[in-house]
Design an enzyme around this catalytic site. Sequence first.
Site, short mmCIF file in Angstrom:
data_model
loop_
_atom_site.label_atom_id
_atom_site.label_comp_id
_atom_site.label_asym_id
_atom_site.label_seq_id
_atom_site.Cartn_x
_atom_site.Cartn_y
_atom_site.Cartn_z
N ASN A 165 0.81 -1.22 0.00
CA ASN A 165 0.00 0.00 0.00
C ASN A 165 0.84 1.27 0.00
O ASN A 165 0.41 2.32 0.48
CB ASN A 165 -0.94 0.01 1.20
CG ASN A 165 -0.21 0.00 2.54
OD1 ASN A 165 0.83 -0.64 2.66
ND2 ASN A 165 -0.75 0.70 3.52
N GLU A 166 2.05 1.20 -0.54
CA GLU A 166 2.98 2.33 -0.48
C GLU A 166 2.42 3.62 -1.05
O GLU A 166 2.71 4.71 -0.55
CB GLU A 166 4.29 1.97 -1.21
CG GLU A 166 5.28 1.16 -0.39
CD GLU A 166 4.93 -0.31 -0.27
OE1 GLU A 166 5.68 -1.06 0.37
OE2 GLU A 166 3.89 -0.73 -0.84
#
Length: 298
Positions: A173-174
């Site tokens: 989920n960067e």
Amino acid sequence: MALRAALRGKSGLAGLLSCSSHGRLCPSSSSISQRNNSSSAKLIVDHDQTTGVAVMHMQSPPVNSLSLDFLTEICITLEKLEMDKGCRGLIITSNQPKVFSAGLDILEMYGKSPERCGEFWKAVQEMWLKLYGSNMVTIAAINGSSPAGGCLMSMTCDYRIMADNPRYSIGLNETMLGIVAPFWFKETMVNTVGHRNTEMSLELGLLYKPAEALKIGLVDQLVPEDQVLSAATQTMTKWLAIPEHARQITKSMMRKPTIEKLCSNREADIQNFVSFITKESIQKSLRMYMEMLKQKKA
């Protein structure tokens, strides 16, 4: 000391990792010093010499964030296990409640000097190289949420078993933090769930519930939470029954292109990360994210 990923005495994937000698990691004073039941401040390693299987329990409160010190300790532990001919399999799990690993420690990326950021990123690379290129059978026993770097660690393993608890999630989920996953994060995920699922996941910063993760192949098996470790042990027995040399060569064949791509671009990857993470706009995004987390805790 330099951690040498060209692990002497073993064939197969370990030989691909000679590039990691470019990164220098300093051992922490609490790293494990012997086989069998070894412990430190942040890791407990139970090595059953009868079965040849080690279980590495992460216990870095509160959420097993991957700091430079913790990554260094993990790398030293992995190298010792890899060089131990009596260790054929590794199960990675967590002793922290409700979390496998929350991923890279944001504090290692916020307000730090370029030199410190570079040292941190070398350690992240080193962890990935040692796990993705391990000759051991590796199983992730995911007994809690595993976002970002925790998901990366899970994907390096040969097999992933996750607790069937809808409160948990896993994914890279960067982008939600304003960070771009590097090419080797991306390619690890492509190798796991395919190009289209990876494209959707990375662009949207998706976190998957266990059932969703199973559906796209991000995890291989769901079991009740209290059975994660026992299921991993049972699965390990099946993997270890395969002729070891053939399995290692096959694993090398599958993973060698991705490993070599990082090895040949390692310094450039570090420089790209440092240049990106030290930008004022990215530092602002990280600051806002940390403030949001503080508000949630309050």
